[in-house]
Design a protein around this motif. Structure first.
Motif, short mmCIF file in Angstrom:
data_model
loop_
_atom_site.label_atom_id
_atom_site.label_comp_id
_atom_site.label_asym_id
_atom_site.label_seq_id
_atom_site.Cartn_x
_atom_site.Cartn_y
_atom_site.Cartn_z
N GLY A 111 0.86 -1.27 -0.09
CA GLY A 111 0.02 0.02 -0.06
C GLY A 111 0.80 1.17 0.06
O GLY A 111 2.03 1.47 0.26
N TYR A 112 0.47 2.37 -0.59
CA TYR A 112 1.29 3.52 -0.73
C TYR A 112 1.70 4.14 0.56
O TYR A 112 3.01 4.15 0.47
CB TYR A 112 0.22 4.89 -1.39
N ILE A 113 0.95 4.53 1.61
CA ILE A 113 1.44 4.98 2.78
C ILE A 113 2.15 4.01 3.52
O ILE A 113 3.35 4.14 3.88
CB ILE A 113 0.36 5.50 3.58
N GLY A 114 1.59 2.73 3.62
CA GLY A 114 2.30 1.87 4.64
C GLY A 114 3.56 1.17 3.81
O GLY A 114 4.39 0.90 4.67
N GLY A 115 3.51 0.94 2.61
CA GLY A 115 4.65 0.34 2.21
C GLY A 115 5.85 1.59 2.11
O GLY A 115 7.00 1.03 2.42
N CYS B 202 -1.41 12.78 10.88
CA CYS B 202 -2.44 13.16 9.91
C CYS B 202 -2.02 14.08 8.71
O CYS B 202 -1.77 15.28 8.62
CB CYS B 202 -3.24 14.23 10.73
N PRO B 203 -1.87 13.28 7.62
CA PRO B 203 -1.27 13.71 6.29
C PRO B 203 -2.30 14.56 5.64
O PRO B 203 -3.37 14.05 5.69
CB PRO B 203 -0.44 12.48 5.83
N PRO B 204 -1.97 15.47 4.78
CA PRO B 204 -2.87 16.02 3.82
C PRO B 204 -2.72 15.30 2.44
O PRO B 204 -2.79 14.23 2.36
CB PRO B 204 -2.32 17.54 3.88
N THR B 205 -2.74 16.00 1.39
CA THR B 205 -2.45 15.44 0.15
C THR B 205 -1.14 14.97 -0.07
O THR B 205 -0.14 15.51 0.21
CB THR B 205 -2.91 16.60 -1.21
N ILE B 206 -1.09 13.64 -0.27
CA ILE B 206 0.26 13.07 -0.48
C ILE B 206 0.62 12.85 -1.98
O ILE B 206 -0.23 12.67 -2.55
CB ILE B 206 0.43 11.72 0.24
N TYR B 207 1.76 13.30 -2.22
CA TYR B 207 2.13 13.22 -3.73
C TYR B 207 3.82 12.57 -3.93
O TYR B 207 4.31 12.44 -2.76
CB TYR B 207 2.19 14.53 -4.40
N GLY B 208 4.00 12.31 -5.24
CA GLY B 208 5.19 11.48 -5.10
C GLY B 208 5.15 10.04 -5.30
O GLY B 208 3.94 9.40 -4.96
N SER C 87 2.36 -1.01 -4.61
CA SER C 87 1.35 0.06 -5.13
C SER C 87 2.43 1.40 -4.64
O SER C 87 2.88 1.42 -3.52
CB SER C 87 0.20 0.10 -4.36
N THR C 88 2.72 2.41 -5.84
CA THR C 88 3.56 3.48 -5.41
C THR C 88 2.70 4.65 -5.68
O THR C 88 3.17 5.71 -5.86
CB THR C 88 4.81 3.45 -6.43
N ARG C 89 1.26 4.53 -6.08
CA ARG C 89 0.52 5.50 -6.46
C ARG C 89 -0.34 6.06 -5.38
O ARG C 89 -0.89 5.55 -4.45
CB ARG C 89 -0.56 4.94 -7.35
N SER C 90 -0.40 7.49 -5.17
CA SER C 90 -1.09 8.18 -4.32
C SER C 90 -2.82 8.28 -4.91
O SER C 90 -2.92 7.31 -5.71
CB SER C 90 -0.74 9.75 -4.23
N ARG C 91 -3.55 9.02 -4.38
CA ARG C 91 -5.11 9.10 -4.95
C ARG C 91 -5.44 10.38 -5.44
O ARG C 91 -5.75 10.56 -6.55
CB ARG C 91 -5.89 8.78 -3.61
N HIS D 69 5.30 15.57 0.42
CA HIS D 69 6.05 14.55 -0.46
C HIS D 69 5.69 13.34 0.46
O HIS D 69 6.04 13.29 1.45
CB HIS D 69 7.34 14.71 -0.71
N VAL D 70 5.74 12.13 -0.25
CA VAL D 70 5.47 10.78 0.35
C VAL D 70 6.61 10.38 0.96
O VAL D 70 6.98 9.80 2.18
CB VAL D 70 4.85 9.73 -0.79
N GLN D 71 8.16 10.82 0.25
CA GLN D 71 9.24 10.48 1.26
C GLN D 71 9.49 11.16 2.38
O GLN D 71 10.10 10.59 3.11
CB GLN D 71 10.41 10.74 0.06
#
Length: 355
Positions: free
Chosen positions: A16-20, A178-184, A191-195, A224-226
């Motif tokens: 999963g995107y965040i968990g991964g 509490c993250p907002p819009t996550i990108y990258g 899965s490396t894709r945000s939403r 940024h996701v990283q």
């Protein structure tokens, strides 16, 4: 003795995107930690095991209370990103397990992921779509902490936040991220894709225009996701630091962290996407179109309703208490690669421009 980390990754796989991304960052920073992951079955565990051969697994879903409770009781740290902001059975089981397996002398730590769509409650309640944020819609994770931890019960994610907050005790230490819009691009095995932004890119490619909820004034924050992955590392490390692990400003009711490093208007994002899609040859011209909230909600993607509402959360807690310093590229800088990725995933090919 290495701490035991029970990881509940999003979509019940660490792909999963965040968990991964969180798991990748923590495992890289601390390969000596003992990781146990909740996944549905052995098939889903395989890509994770291939990349992280020393990882242990428990099999089941968030509804398997006994499985989740047992693993939480045995762990020193629980990192929950698996539908964490909305799944009541999972949060309830973690709370019970941590309380059963820990004491004031040996507390358990819970890093729980919520999301800043919790801040869209005002626009949603008043059906106020496409408008800019009012002053009272802005929340600061230091100055407005009491407002944050007492948001209305109807706010998105609030029901689960309350379960997590109610679990706080001398034996159970909690931080809500509490993250907002996550990108990258994410760091997980699959899965490396945000939403939110990829969904807008996909909708633009499918419809031939980038949608803007009229009148186009809504704002969100972003990260940024990283950089988000690094914040997970900071929080996990804090559980092992004697100078931080007992600080109620980190682990306690006040431990509510906005993970933001910038902000955007959704109308600007739509224009960036349209311009880039045209530049790359996927649209004949950089076209945007004003739409209603109902129209945008009919578009493909779970995140589409968020484009017409405001989420404004100023984050300083992570910087002050954990020394978190985001370094990732801006959202605008990521748009070209996002357009290319979504176009490739959907089988779009560039068209030659005439003239």
């Amino acid at each position: 003795m290495a701490p035991k980390v029970f990881f509940l990754p999003d979509e019940l796989t660490t792909s999963g995107y965040i968990g991964g991304t969180a798991h990748a960052h923590i495992a890289q920073a601390h390969p000596e930690y003992e990781f146990t992951l909740l996944v549905r079955n052995e098939e889903r565990a395989k890509p994770i095991k291939d990349k992280y051969p020393n990882t242990k697994f428990v099999y089941g879903s968030l509804d398997d209370a006994a499985v989740v409770e047992r693993a939480a009781a045995e762990a020193d740290i629980v990192v929950h990103t698996a539908d964490s902001s909305d799944n009541v059975p999972g949060a309830t089981a973690i709370a019970k397990g941590l309380a059963a397996g820990h004491s004031a002398e040996n507390p358990g730590y819970w890093i729980h992921v919520s999301g800043t769509s919790i801040l869209t409650w005002y626009d949603n309640q008043h059906q106020r779509y496409g408008q800019g944020p009012l002053p009272e819609q802005k929340y600061h994770d230091m100055d407005d902490i009491q407002r944050l931890v007492t948001l209305p019960d109807g706010a998105h994610h609030r029901n689960v936040d309350k379960i997590v907050q109610a679990a706080i005790s001398d034996a159970v230490k909690v931080a809500i991220l509490c993250p907002p819009t996550i990108y990258g691009t994410g760091s997980g095995p699959v899965s490396t894709r945000s939403r939110q932004v990829p969904d807008m890119v996909a909708g633009t490619l499918d419809k031939g225009f980038a949608p803007i909820v009229s009148p186009g004034l809504t704002e969100w924050d972003n990260v940024h996701v990283q950089d988000l992955g690094e914040l997970f590392v900071k929080l996990v490390e804090a559980t092992q630091d004697p100078s931080l692990r007992d600080n109620p400003e980190i682990f306690g009711l006040n431990g509510y962290f906005f993970a933001e490093n910038g902000s955007h208007r959704w109308s600007d994002v739509a224009r960036w996407i349209a311009e880039e899609a045209s530049k790359q040859g996927y649209l004949p011209e950089p076209m945007t179109k004003l739409v209603t909230q109902k129209e945008v909600e009919l578009m493909e993607g779970e995140s589409t309703p968020s484009w017409g509402m405001n989420s404004k959360g100023i984050g300083q807690r992570a910087s002050k208490y954990l020394g978190w310093k985001p370094r990732g590229p801006s959202l605008k800088e990521e748009i070209p690669s996002l357009v290319a990725q979504e176009a490739k995933a959907r089988g779009f090919t560039p068209k030659e421009k005439k003239g």
